[in-house]
Design an enzyme around this catalytic site. Structure first.
Site, short mmCIF file in Angstrom:
data_model
loop_
_atom_site.label_atom_id
_atom_site.label_comp_id
_atom_site.label_asym_id
_atom_site.label_seq_id
_atom_site.Cartn_x
_atom_site.Cartn_y
_atom_site.Cartn_z
CB CYS A 13 -50.12 63.86 12.73
SG CYS A 13 -49.58 65.49 13.31
CB CYS B 98 -47.05 68.55 11.85
SG CYS B 98 -47.06 68.01 13.56
CB SER B 99 -45.44 64.64 9.82
OG SER B 99 -44.41 65.36 10.48
CB CYS B 100 -47.31 63.46 15.47
SG CYS B 100 -46.97 65.19 15.87
#
Lengths: 231, 222
Positions: A132, A135-137
């Site tokens: 991702c 962000c941090s999906c």
């Protein structure tokens, strides 16, 4: 206590810019007070929780349940069960590749950050890797919360521009013949890699196979363990 | 927005350093910051796109100098300050300074499991036919909104191929700004690594993003 907004950069050792994670932030930084940056943050979080509890906005017991859920119940063991079932049950594998969320829900792994899961299968000619960049999906119901490196700038920047170099950082040299397929999770679709079943595991039960399935093999930055690596 | 969070292809960050046997959290404050953030979504009433925008809408040096959960914290504080659920000076004072603003409800311990299991599906009923089909060549628009978007800079202006259709999903660009869910068709669009990164042609890579229909235009348009 300083407002978080005005705290000086707390050093590369903790910043998202790197993927180091140390509790000691004193190296090479001048401080005109006695507290480490960590304790500033810690005090701030404590104050925040106290205030929100007093206001009746949060219940500390609910916070405890949230933490316990992701520390003890939801993690890559879940994903390993999915992969091992796919390795031993061809009909399940087909359902998993056709509709990831529905097949994963059969094992009762559902919910937040896994509402729409697509499973992508590694083959001798194609290796999948998930990132991702924004962000941090990450597919929480099957992998839990993402590791620090997954959320860090080195991974988020290079997974798309230098994926083979990233694999090298993980000690993993992908054959030049194999295409690398990178999935950048920019929406609410979450991706889970179905790694190839290791050779030498004929006749193994799903339960035994699950011990070979590593977290990184389901992100695509690693491979499953080999049979000789487990007792 | 073209912020520091949009990291795809940015050079100079160095190697990835995996941490063996990494714990889920590295400090007690991370546990509490994580849980407070999840628990405040109900009384706060914001959506995930508003949360993401609150985290990424920061000066680049500031964004890059914080750890992950520190970014969550400043995002949470901003969302609460905007709604007067937190008042300026309260954290510094360590106590409630003004009569708390009313909320519609909070998260009880007994409801956590159901809340997590429900999640937040973003797929919505389709009301329009999809403009593109699998195999179509599309160009990611070269847009630079100053507000929230999920189209990364590294694909803008490049041509890719529609690989998957995901139905209609909540559109982050409007949802983050409180302008409604405005669902649009969502596609997986796959790009050739040689096109995105001409100097790294030996990668033999293909890279996809998930892109809503307004981010895309036909590649062969006049």
């Amino acid at each position: 206590m300083q407002p978080l907004d005005t705290v000086a950069p707390s050093g590369l050792s903790s910043a998202i810019m790197s993927n180091h994670h140390h509790d000691d932030h004193h190296h090479g930084h001048h401080h005109d007070h006695d507290h480490s940056e960590l304790s500033e943050t810690e005090l701030r979080v404590r104050a925040l929780e106290t205030i929100l509890t007093q206001k009746g906005y949060v219940d500390p017991a609910a916070l405890d349940v949230l933490i316990e859920t992701y520390e003890t119940k939801v993690g890559p063991r879940n994903g390993a069960q999915v992969v091992a079932k796919a390795w031993t049950d061809p009909a399940y594998r087909q359902r998993l590749l056709a509709d990831g969320s529905a097949a994963i829900a059969e094992l009762d792994y559902v919910g937040r950050q896994g509402e729409h899961i697509v499973v992508v299968e590694n083959t001798p000619s194609r290796h999948n890797m998930v990132v991702c960049t924004l962000c941090s999906c990450y597919p929480w119901p099957v992998l839990g919360l993402p590791p620090v490196w997954y959320k860090s700038a080195p991974y988020r920047s290079r997974a798309v521009s230098d994926p083979r170099g990233v694999l090298h950082d993980f000690g993993f040299e992908l054959s030049p013949e194999t295409e690398i397929r990178v999935w950048d999770s920019t929406a609410e679709i979450r991706y889970l890699v179905l790694p190839m079943r290791p050779a030498g595991t004929d006749g193994w039960s799903a339960e035994r196979l699950a011990d070979l399935v590593t977290r990184d093999s389901m992100i695509g930055t690693g491979l499953p363990k080999q049979p000789h690596e487990v007792a | 927005m073209d912020g520091a969070h949009d990291m795809g292809g940015v050079a100079g960050f160095g190697p990835v350093r995996p941490e063996p046997n990494e714990p889920v959290f590295h400090a007690e404050w991370e546990r509490r910051a994580f849980a407070v953030t999840l628990a405040m979504a109900k009384p706060g009433g914001w959506n995930i796109d508003m949360s993401r925008f609150a985290r990424e809408d920061r000066p680049p040096a500031d964004y890059l100098s914080r750890s992950y959960y520190q970014i969550w914290l400043v995002g949470l504080e901003r969302l609460m300050l905007e709604r007067e659920l937190l008042r300026p000076g309260e954290i510094e004072a360590g106590k409630v300074l003004r009569t708390p603003a009313p909320i519609s409800g909070s998260l009880a311990a007994a409801d956590v499991d159901a809340m997590l299991r429900r999640g937040g599906p973003t797929e919505r009923e389709t009301t329009t036919p999809a403009r593109f089909k699998i195999g179509d060549r599309v160009r990611a628009k070269d847009i630079h909104p100053t507000t929230h978007t999920r189209l990364p800079q590294y694909v803008r202006g490049h041509v890719g191929v529609i690989e998957l259709l995901h139905g209609c999903h909540v559109f982050p660009d409007t949802n983050a700004m409180g302008q409604g869910e405005n669902p649009h068709w969502l596609y997986t669009v796959t790009f050739d690594g040689k096109d995105l990164w001409p100097d790294a042609a030996d990668q033999r890579s293909r890279i996809s993003v998930d892109a809503w229909e307004p981010y895309l235009e036909p590649a062969d348009a006049a």
